[in-house]
Design a protein around this motif. Structure first.
Motif, PDB file in Angstrom:
ATOM      1  N   LYS A  53      36.555  36.752  50.847  1.00 57.50           N
ATOM      2  CA  LYS A  53      35.714  37.187  49.728  1.00 57.50           C
ATOM      3  C   LYS A  53      35.656  36.145  48.606  1.00 57.50           C
ATOM      4  O   LYS A  53      34.618  35.987  47.963  1.00 57.50           O
ATOM      5  CB  LYS A  53      36.239  38.517  49.180  1.00 57.50           C
ATOM      6  CG  LYS A  53      36.038  39.695  50.111  1.00 57.50           C
ATOM      7  CD  LYS A  53      36.340  41.002  49.416  1.00 57.50           C
ATOM      8  CE  LYS A  53      37.810  41.108  49.050  1.00 57.50           C
ATOM      9  NZ  LYS A  53      38.130  42.417  48.423  1.00 57.50           N
ATOM     10  N   SER A  54      36.755  35.458  48.369  1.00 54.75           N
ATOM     11  CA  SER A  54      36.778  34.461  47.295  1.00 54.75           C
ATOM     12  C   SER A  54      35.822  33.315  47.589  1.00 54.75           C
ATOM     13  O   SER A  54      35.127  32.818  46.696  1.00 54.75           O
ATOM     14  CB  SER A  54      38.198  33.912  47.113  1.00 54.75           C
ATOM     15  OG  SER A  54      39.082  34.928  46.735  1.00 54.75           O
ATOM     16  N   ASP A  55      35.793  32.898  48.866  1.00 58.42           N
ATOM     17  CA  ASP A  55      34.914  31.790  49.268  1.00 58.42           C
ATOM     18  C   ASP A  55      33.445  32.146  49.057  1.00 58.42           C
ATOM     19  O   ASP A  55      32.679  31.368  48.477  1.00 58.42           O
ATOM     20  CB  ASP A  55      35.143  31.436  50.745  1.00 58.42           C
ATOM     21  CG  ASP A  55      36.555  30.959  51.030  1.00 58.42           C
ATOM     22  OD1 ASP A  55      37.203  30.466  50.094  1.00 58.42           O
ATOM     23  OD2 ASP A  55      37.002  31.095  52.175  1.00 58.42           O
ATOM     24  N   ILE A  56      33.053  33.337  49.531  1.00 61.65           N
ATOM     25  CA  ILE A  56      31.637  33.695  49.413  1.00 61.65           C
ATOM     26  C   ILE A  56      31.288  33.991  47.957  1.00 61.65           C
ATOM     27  O   ILE A  56      30.167  33.726  47.511  1.00 61.65           O
ATOM     28  CB  ILE A  56      31.276  34.888  50.335  1.00 61.65           C
ATOM     29  CG1 ILE A  56      29.754  35.073  50.397  1.00 61.65           C
ATOM     30  CG2 ILE A  56      31.948  36.169  49.889  1.00 61.65           C
ATOM     31  CD1 ILE A  56      28.979  33.884  50.894  1.00 61.65           C
ATOM     32  N   TYR A  70      43.989  47.693  40.458  1.00 62.44           N
ATOM     33  CA  TYR A  70      43.198  46.599  41.047  1.00 62.44           C
ATOM     34  C   TYR A  70      41.748  46.700  40.551  1.00 62.44           C
ATOM     35  O   TYR A  70      40.853  47.148  41.287  1.00 62.44           O
ATOM     36  CB  TYR A  70      43.237  46.669  42.575  1.00 62.44           C
ATOM     37  CG  TYR A  70      44.631  46.653  43.153  1.00 62.44           C
ATOM     38  CD1 TYR A  70      45.354  45.466  43.239  1.00 62.44           C
ATOM     39  CD2 TYR A  70      45.233  47.827  43.602  1.00 62.44           C
ATOM     40  CE1 TYR A  70      46.641  45.446  43.766  1.00 62.44           C
ATOM     41  CE2 TYR A  70      46.521  47.825  44.125  1.00 62.44           C
ATOM     42  CZ  TYR A  70      47.215  46.627  44.204  1.00 62.44           C
ATOM     43  OH  TYR A  70      48.491  46.616  44.728  1.00 62.44           O
ATOM     44  N   PRO A  71      41.492  46.302  39.307  1.00 66.37           N
ATOM     45  CA  PRO A  71      40.160  46.457  38.700  1.00 66.37           C
ATOM     46  C   PRO A  71      39.046  45.680  39.391  1.00 66.37           C
ATOM     47  O   PRO A  71      37.867  45.978  39.177  1.00 66.37           O
ATOM     48  CB  PRO A  71      40.374  45.966  37.264  1.00 66.37           C
ATOM     49  CG  PRO A  71      41.581  45.090  37.328  1.00 66.37           C
ATOM     50  CD  PRO A  71      42.457  45.669  38.389  1.00 66.37           C
ATOM     51  N   ASN A  72      39.391  44.690  40.218  1.00 64.25           N
ATOM     52  CA  ASN A  72      38.357  43.903  40.894  1.00 64.25           C
ATOM     53  C   ASN A  72      37.841  44.574  42.172  1.00 64.25           C
ATOM     54  O   ASN A  72      36.873  44.117  42.780  1.00 64.25           O
ATOM     55  CB  ASN A  72      38.889  42.509  41.240  1.00 64.25           C
ATOM     56  CG  ASN A  72      39.099  41.664  39.989  1.00 64.25           C
ATOM     57  OD1 ASN A  72      38.381  41.821  39.008  1.00 64.25           O
ATOM     58  ND2 ASN A  72      40.080  40.786  40.024  1.00 64.25           N
ATOM     59  N   ARG A  76      33.535  51.570  46.217  1.00 64.22           N
ATOM     60  CA  ARG A  76      33.493  51.878  47.650  1.00 64.22           C
ATOM     61  C   ARG A  76      34.816  51.523  48.319  1.00 64.22           C
ATOM     62  O   ARG A  76      35.360  52.298  49.115  1.00 64.22           O
ATOM     63  CB  ARG A  76      32.342  51.107  48.306  1.00 64.22           C
ATOM     64  CG  ARG A  76      32.214  51.337  49.801  1.00 64.22           C
ATOM     65  CD  ARG A  76      31.169  50.393  50.398  1.00 64.22           C
ATOM     66  NE  ARG A  76      31.097  50.513  51.830  1.00 64.22           N
ATOM     67  CZ  ARG A  76      30.362  51.389  52.480  1.00 64.22           C
ATOM     68  NH1 ARG A  76      29.609  52.227  51.812  1.00 64.22           N
ATOM     69  NH2 ARG A  76      30.360  51.432  53.800  1.00 64.22           N
ATOM     70  N   GLU A  77      35.357  50.334  47.983  1.00 63.07           N
ATOM     71  CA  GLU A  77      36.627  49.912  48.570  1.00 63.07           C
ATOM     72  C   GLU A  77      37.759  50.839  48.144  1.00 63.07           C
ATOM     73  O   GLU A  77      38.634  51.189  48.943  1.00 63.07           O
ATOM     74  CB  GLU A  77      36.938  48.470  48.159  1.00 63.07           C
ATOM     75  CG  GLU A  77      36.050  47.434  48.813  1.00 63.07           C
ATOM     76  CD  GLU A  77      36.225  46.049  48.229  1.00 63.07           C
ATOM     77  OE1 GLU A  77      36.161  45.073  48.993  1.00 63.07           O
ATOM     78  OE2 GLU A  77      36.417  45.929  46.998  1.00 63.07           O
ATOM     79  N   GLY A  78      37.735  51.230  46.867  1.00 63.50           N
ATOM     80  CA  GLY A  78      38.754  52.147  46.368  1.00 63.50           C
ATOM     81  C   GLY A  78      38.710  53.481  47.090  1.00 63.50           C
ATOM     82  O   GLY A  78      39.749  54.053  47.431  1.00 63.50           O
ATOM     83  N   ALA A  79      37.498  53.971  47.347  1.00 64.43           N
ATOM     84  CA  ALA A  79      37.328  55.248  48.049  1.00 64.43           C
ATOM     85  C   ALA A  79      37.866  55.160  49.474  1.00 64.43           C
ATOM     86  O   ALA A  79      38.522  56.086  49.963  1.00 64.43           O
ATOM     87  CB  ALA A  79      35.860  55.651  48.055  1.00 64.43           C
ATOM     88  N   ILE A  80      37.606  54.033  50.138  1.00 59.58           N
ATOM     89  CA  ILE A  80      38.095  53.838  51.504  1.00 59.58           C
ATOM     90  C   ILE A  80      39.618  53.860  51.536  1.00 59.58           C
ATOM     91  O   ILE A  80      40.227  54.416  52.449  1.00 59.58           O
ATOM     92  CB  ILE A  80      37.553  52.509  52.086  1.00 59.58           C
ATOM     93  CG1 ILE A  80      36.058  52.631  52.360  1.00 59.58           C
ATOM     94  CG2 ILE A  80      38.287  52.126  53.369  1.00 59.58           C
ATOM     95  CD1 ILE A  80      35.372  51.332  52.746  1.00 59.58           C
TER      96      ILE A  80
END
Length: 391
Positions: free
Chosen positions: A225-228, A349-351, A355-359
């Motif tokens: 994710k950092s690269d993109i 983890y504010p970043n 959607r990711e948090g829900a998963i």
């Protein structure tokens, strides 16, 4: 194209995933990919080989892609476009007839892969002398466009990008070389800095010619994710297409990690199993077990039926027992626990995206989760954290 453009208007990036197996196709589709690409290298990766396997004379590329796509990819996914990785330089096919066959088989479009754009020097010159060149890939995109197919064009320089724009490509994707990373990654790749320069040069040219084409990148140094994010922040890129990033590297890491965990196990047991080893016979013991189970497995699928089978009692009995002890139903407790955990995770983890948090708390359908959150908290997840930041 309307669907993809609406995603961009909503502030989202476009995501394409190159797959070589049905399980990859289904998982990428469920994860939210906008389209899939059936590429020969995808299947070679599933066979434990590198992406370069798709560039050597190991198989008839077009027949290879057609065979595994019709057996594994198209039957597994129904509501997502699948593109055919077309070897346009195959001297044994008639391009127009073969692209028509691709359309008849149910593919939404084509991508010029494998591409001779990865070749240079003497080898490419010899290919060109034999009539095998990038020109045929341009022609394939042009024919597919005329047939109303969705077209994704891999390009390596400004000249090729200009040709593909004129051919009617829907997506211009800057190919940055073989993906770095994992056990099979290429050792020589463009740096992110140089990739940024190349991408900007190509996209600047594209934008001068038209604003209707989507601009994406593929491969090279991008593997996380950092690269993109670096590319997104420093270019006018609309999205990313990945193969090894989604299919090979995660598999390598997960299988390697799980194998080690099973092989070199310590004598320390899971807290849940430790508790199960002890005597469970009083009502409070049953409820205590359920609470502990939720604490450790809230991100997974949990049902009272499964717990009742573990504890060898009826689910109806457990339901009554839980409500009596906790003054709340099992279902309501589980929902409340997960929502509170979601808030804790998003604060820590504010970043993370919502959607990711829900998963992470067991909800893979974000629309359903958002409605549930708003019903219980009287505010949407987004507005909750806007309010939290202000306070």
């Amino acid at each position: 194209m309307n669907k993809l453009n609406s995603e961009i208007k909503r502030g989202r990036y476009i995501l394409g995933v190159a797959v070589g197996a049905g399980i990859s196709a289904r998982s990428a589709s469920e994860g939210g990919a906008d389209f899939l690409l059936s590429l020969n290298s995808g299947k070679f990766r599933q066979m434990g080989l590198g992406s370069l396997g798709g560039y050597l004379s190991n198989a008839n590329s077009n027949q290879f892609v057609m065979d595994f796509s019709l057996k594994e990819i198209l039957p597994r996914v129904k509501n997502i476009p699948v593109l055919f990785g077309l070897n346009a330089t195959d001297p044994t096919i008639d391009l127009r007839s073969y692209i028509n066959l691709i359309k008849d088989k149910g593919f939404a479009g084509i991508n010029n892969y494998p591409t001779v754009g990865l070749f240079d020097g003497k080898f490419y010159n010899h290919l060109k002398e034999d009539g095998i060149s990038y020109d045929e890939e341009v022609e394939a995109i042009k024919i597919a466009h005329e047939m109303g197919l969705f077209t994704v064009a891999f390009v390596f320089n400004e000249y090729q990008a200009e040709e593909m724009v004129d051919a009617g490509a829907d997506v211009i994707c800057v190919h940055l070389g073989l993906t770095k990373g994992g056990d099979l990654g290429a050792s020589k790749v463009l740096s992110l800095s140089k990739s940024k320069e190349l991408v900007n040069n190509i996209f600047n040219l594209v934008e001068k010619k038209t604003t209707s084409i989507l601009k994406m990148v593929y491969g090279g140094p991008i593997q996380n994710k950092s690269d993109i994010q670096f590319i997104y922040n420093n270019t006018s890129c609309d999205g990313y297409i990945g193969g090894s990033t989604f299919e090979r590297i995660p598999s390598e890491e997960a299988i390697h990690k799980t194998t080690i965990e099973f092989k070199y196990m310590s004598s320390i047991e899971d807290p849940i199993l430790e508790q199960l080893n002890r005597s469970i016979d009083s009502p409070k013991d049953y409820v205590k077990f359920i609470l502990k189970y939720i604490e450790f497995h809230y991100s997974e699928s949990i049902s009272l039926k499964d717990l009742s089978e573990i504890l060898h009692v009826s689910s109806e009995y457990l339901s009554r027992l839980f409500k009596k002890e906790k003054n709340i139903s099992f279902k309501e407790y589980l929902i409340s626990y997960r929502l509170d955990k979601f808030i804790d995770i998003m604060i820590k983890y504010p970043n993370l995206s919502m959607r990711e948090g829900a998963i992470k708390v067991g909800y893979f359908n974000y629309v359903h989760f958002s409605k549930l959150f708003k019903k219980r908290k009287n505010i949407s997840p987004k507005n909750y954290f806007i309010s939290y930041k202000h306070n």
